[in-house]
Structures are given as structure tokens and as C-alpha cells.
Design an enzyme around this catalytic site. Structure first.
Site, PDB file in Angstrom:
ATOM      1  N   HIS A  53     -21.359  27.205  17.612  1.00 13.90           N
ATOM      2  CA  HIS A  53     -19.943  27.021  17.232  1.00 13.90           C
ATOM      3  C   HIS A  53     -19.529  25.595  17.316  1.00 13.90           C
ATOM      4  O   HIS A  53     -20.382  24.696  17.726  1.00 13.90           O
ATOM      5  CB  HIS A  53     -19.374  28.002  18.326  1.00 13.90           C
ATOM      6  CG  HIS A  53     -19.307  27.543  19.729  1.00 13.90           C
ATOM      7  ND1 HIS A  53     -20.516  27.669  20.631  1.00 13.90           N
ATOM      8  CD2 HIS A  53     -18.338  27.183  20.615  1.00 13.90           C
ATOM      9  CE1 HIS A  53     -20.087  27.251  21.475  1.00 13.90           C
ATOM     10  NE2 HIS A  53     -19.041  26.807  21.904  1.00 13.90           N
ATOM     11  N   HIS A  55     -17.280  23.723  19.123  1.00 12.27           N
ATOM     12  CA  HIS A  55     -16.899  22.988  20.253  1.00 12.27           C
ATOM     13  C   HIS A  55     -17.541  21.665  20.429  1.00 12.27           C
ATOM     14  O   HIS A  55     -18.797  21.689  20.248  1.00 12.27           O
ATOM     15  CB  HIS A  55     -17.016  23.789  21.535  1.00 12.27           C
ATOM     16  CG  HIS A  55     -15.554  24.752  21.682  1.00 12.27           C
ATOM     17  ND1 HIS A  55     -15.796  25.835  22.127  1.00 12.27           N
ATOM     18  CD2 HIS A  55     -14.322  25.077  20.886  1.00 12.27           C
ATOM     19  CE1 HIS A  55     -14.419  26.593  22.415  1.00 12.27           C
ATOM     20  NE2 HIS A  55     -13.889  25.935  21.227  1.00 12.27           N
ATOM     21  N   ASP A  57     -18.633  19.930  23.050  1.00 12.58           N
ATOM     22  CA  ASP A  57     -19.626  19.878  23.912  1.00 12.58           C
ATOM     23  C   ASP A  57     -20.725  20.644  23.317  1.00 12.58           C
ATOM     24  O   ASP A  57     -21.869  20.606  23.989  1.00 12.58           O
ATOM     25  CB  ASP A  57     -19.267  20.461  25.309  1.00 12.58           C
ATOM     26  CG  ASP A  57     -18.731  21.858  25.386  1.00 12.58           C
ATOM     27  OD1 ASP A  57     -18.292  22.306  24.330  1.00 12.58           O
ATOM     28  OD2 ASP A  57     -19.341  22.440  26.153  1.00 12.58           O
ATOM     29  N   HIS A  58     -20.739  21.161  22.346  1.00 10.80           N
ATOM     30  CA  HIS A  58     -22.298  21.609  21.366  1.00 10.80           C
ATOM     31  C   HIS A  58     -22.412  20.968  20.068  1.00 10.80           C
ATOM     32  O   HIS A  58     -23.375  20.910  19.681  1.00 10.80           O
ATOM     33  CB  HIS A  58     -21.667  23.086  21.242  1.00 10.80           C
ATOM     34  CG  HIS A  58     -21.661  24.009  22.253  1.00 10.80           C
ATOM     35  ND1 HIS A  58     -22.643  24.977  22.811  1.00 10.80           N
ATOM     36  CD2 HIS A  58     -20.637  23.979  23.248  1.00 10.80           C
ATOM     37  CE1 HIS A  58     -21.920  25.303  23.950  1.00 10.80           C
ATOM     38  NE2 HIS A  58     -21.022  24.975  24.171  1.00 10.80           N
ATOM     39  N   HIS A 111     -15.143  34.077  21.479  1.00  7.30           N
ATOM     40  CA  HIS A 111     -15.035  32.761  22.305  1.00  7.30           C
ATOM     41  C   HIS A 111     -14.575  31.694  21.145  1.00  7.30           C
ATOM     42  O   HIS A 111     -13.491  30.851  21.463  1.00  7.30           O
ATOM     43  CB  HIS A 111     -16.480  32.014  22.480  1.00  7.30           C
ATOM     44  CG  HIS A 111     -16.416  30.918  23.240  1.00  7.30           C
ATOM     45  ND1 HIS A 111     -15.662  30.386  24.547  1.00  7.30           N
ATOM     46  CD2 HIS A 111     -16.947  29.561  22.834  1.00  7.30           C
ATOM     47  CE1 HIS A 111     -15.897  29.124  24.537  1.00  7.30           C
ATOM     48  NE2 HIS A 111     -16.701  28.717  23.552  1.00  7.30           N
ATOM     49  N   ASP A 131     -21.736  29.960  23.734  1.00  3.25           N
ATOM     50  CA  ASP A 131     -20.779  30.312  24.809  1.00  3.25           C
ATOM     51  C   ASP A 131     -20.288  31.719  24.654  1.00  3.25           C
ATOM     52  O   ASP A 131     -19.048  31.944  25.145  1.00  3.25           O
ATOM     53  CB  ASP A 131     -19.674  29.176  24.696  1.00  3.25           C
ATOM     54  CG  ASP A 131     -20.134  27.784  25.347  1.00  3.25           C
ATOM     55  OD1 ASP A 131     -21.269  27.638  25.842  1.00  3.25           O
ATOM     56  OD2 ASP A 131     -19.192  26.730  25.086  1.00  3.25           O
ATOM     57  N   HIS A 169     -24.356  27.056  29.195  1.00  2.00           N
ATOM     58  CA  HIS A 169     -24.017  26.488  30.215  1.00  2.00           C
ATOM     59  C   HIS A 169     -24.739  27.075  31.552  1.00  2.00           C
ATOM     60  O   HIS A 169     -25.042  28.045  31.585  1.00  2.00           O
ATOM     61  CB  HIS A 169     -22.366  26.502  30.352  1.00  2.00           C
ATOM     62  CG  HIS A 169     -21.482  25.844  29.610  1.00  2.00           C
ATOM     63  ND1 HIS A 169     -20.921  24.467  29.682  1.00  2.00           N
ATOM     64  CD2 HIS A 169     -21.160  26.170  28.270  1.00  2.00           C
ATOM     65  CE1 HIS A 169     -20.315  24.071  28.795  1.00  2.00           C
ATOM     66  NE2 HIS A 169     -20.402  25.100  27.730  1.00  2.00           N
TER      67      HIS A 169
HETATM   68 ZN   LIG Z   1     -17.489  26.536  23.649  1.00  2.00          ZN
END
Ligand SMILES: [Zn+2]
Length: 258
Positions: A53, A55, A57-58, A111, A131, A169
Site C-alpha cells: 500500500h 503509506h 513507511d512502506h 487500512h 498493515d 509492524h
Molecule cells: Zn499503512
């Protein structure tokens, strides 16, 4: 032989490194620096990048990785992923370059709106779910509805119980504290908490999980059970009428849980 190794990033992210001989594909590289360091330390060649996805942090490490490595970038069709070369959606099947891994793609919105999961159906079933499904928990609903997330989690819950679950995570111990609050009489949750605490004390990842373990201990997969619905209703102070309503109440409870 294939191995799947966590590369820690930021405070609690895992970038998953899927290796085969000297080749490696990475899943959700939010940061390039730990991937570069890992490639050098292990003398490995990057052959593909996969994103679940959009985001940061990915996907944040993708541009820097692509500057040094001319590799395909596979990511969700309905989201913006930097440098994406192949758009993925429900029903697609891919062979990940270099690592002898075939994956089926599911759409799992909730999400984020276009979140995907990737699932291998070979002898060692594995799931990369970003996530959406966490060990003993699930992602927050940033772009989707409870009904969408409940449906997405249901798709993942229906996979083989032996499926190893690689999520984004290290949230497991905090999630288990919430799971114990929801189901104080669930012995499987208590036993799992002890196991996962021991792993963290050894500085090990608690992941991968398995679908089987999630079915026994994850309150969000158990939202349709009468005992869980009763707890969700008691906490919300209202009637809970169906599993989606129960899931929504659990998610709201967890959002405020410390
Ligand atoms: Zn995420």
C-alpha cells in the site's frame, strides 16, 4: 532454498526480504538505508520490489533503491507507488523475479483504499498483508469502512491455517494486551503473550504469525463470536447487531486503548 527475513526499519516496521540463492526481493521498503546495508552485509542482489500500500513507511525507500538497482516495482493498481512498473489487483498472479516465488493478489481495502495482499499457494504458504492483518490485531481504518475491513480480514482468515503471515509492524505485544482485555478468559491469548514476550526479550521478531494462531487469538478475526460481541457491546454501551458492528466497536475501542 527460499528464506524470508525481516529487515527492521524505523521504530517498528519490518521490510521483508525474500531470498533465493543470491537474489532478494523486498516487500514494503519504507527506508532504503537498511536495505542497502543488508544487501552489502549479505552479498545479495536486489531483483524486485513489492509494495502492499502507498503509506510512506512502506514505499519511501523505493526511489533510492531504484536509483541504484534497475528492478521491477510491483504495487497496488489503485494507489500511487513511486516507480511502479507493474500494477496489481485482485485475481492477478505474479512470478516475483529472481526468487522462485509465485504469488496471487487480493484486494483488501480498509487500512487504505487500494491495499493489496500477496499469497503463495505452494507447499509453504505465505501471506504478505502490509498493515491490514497484524499479529493479534489489524490496521487502523484510514481510508475504508468497517464493512470493507471486515470483508478484507475475512478473505485472509479463510486461507490455510498453516499460512505464515508477514505483516508490516512489530505491534504484537500491544495488540495482545488489547486481546486480553477483550477476551480475559481466552487461554490461547495468555499462552501466546508469554511466547511472544520471550521472543522480544531475546530481541527476536514475533513475526511471522500464522492464520491458525490469528484465528485463536486475534479479537478482530473473532468479532463474530458471541463472547466477543458481548464484550464489544458492554464496552460501547450499546446493542451490537452483527459482526461488522462488533468489528467497528472493537476497532474504536482499540483506537482509544492504552
Ligand atoms: Zn499503512
Amino acid at each position: 532454498m527460499r528464506t524470508i527475513i525481516p529487515i527492521p526499519a524505523f521504530r517498528d516496521n519490518y521490510i521483508w526480504a525474500v531470498t533465493h540463492e543470491r537474489s532478494v526481493a523486498v516487500v514494503d521498503p519504507g527506508d532504503a538505508a537498511p536495505v542497502f546495508a543488508w544487501l552489502e552485509a549479505n552479498d545479495m542482489r536486489l531483483t524486485a520490489i513489492i509494495a502492499t500500500h502507498h503509506h510512506a513507511d512502506h514505499v519511501g525507500g523505493i526511489p533510492a533503491l531504484c536509483e541504484r538497482h534497475d528492478v521491477p516495482v510491483l504495487g497496488p493498481a489503485r494507489e500511487t507507488v513511486p516507480g511502479r512498473t507493474q500494477a496489481l489487483g485482485e485475481g492477478d498472479h505474479i512470478d516475483v523475479p529472481g526468487v522462485a516465488l509465485s504469488l496471487a493478489v487480493f484486494d483488501i481495502p480498509g487500512h487504505t483504499a487500494g491495499h493489496i495482499a500477496l499469497y503463495s499457494t505452494d507447499a509453504d504458504p505465505v501471506l504478505f498483508c502490509g498493515d491490514t492483518l497484524f499479529a493479534a490485531g489489524c490496521g487502523r481504518l484510514f481510508e475504508g469502512t468497517p464493512a470493507q475491513m471486515w470483508s478484507s480480514l475475512g478473505k485472509l482468515a479463510s486461507l490455510s491455517p498453516a499460512t505464515r503471515v508477514f505483516c508490516g509492524h512489530e505491534y504484537t505485544l500491544a495488540n495482545l494486551r488489547f486481546a486480553e482485555a477483550v477476551e480475559p478468559d481466552n487461554a490461547a491469548i495468555r499462552a501466546r503473550t508469554a511466547r511472544e514476550q520471550a521472543k522480544r526479550e531475546r530481541d527476536e521478531a514475533t513475526l511471522p504469525s500464522t492464520i491458525g494462531a490469528e484465528l485463536e487469538t486475534n479479537p478482530f478475526l473473532r468479532a463474530a463470536r458471541p463472547a466477543v460481541m458481548a464484550q464489544a457491546a458492554a464496552h460501547a454501551g450499546r446493542n451490537i447487531v452483527d459482526p461488522v458492528d462488533s468489528f467497528a466497536a472493537l476497532r474504536a475501542w482499540k483506537d482509544g486503548f492504552r
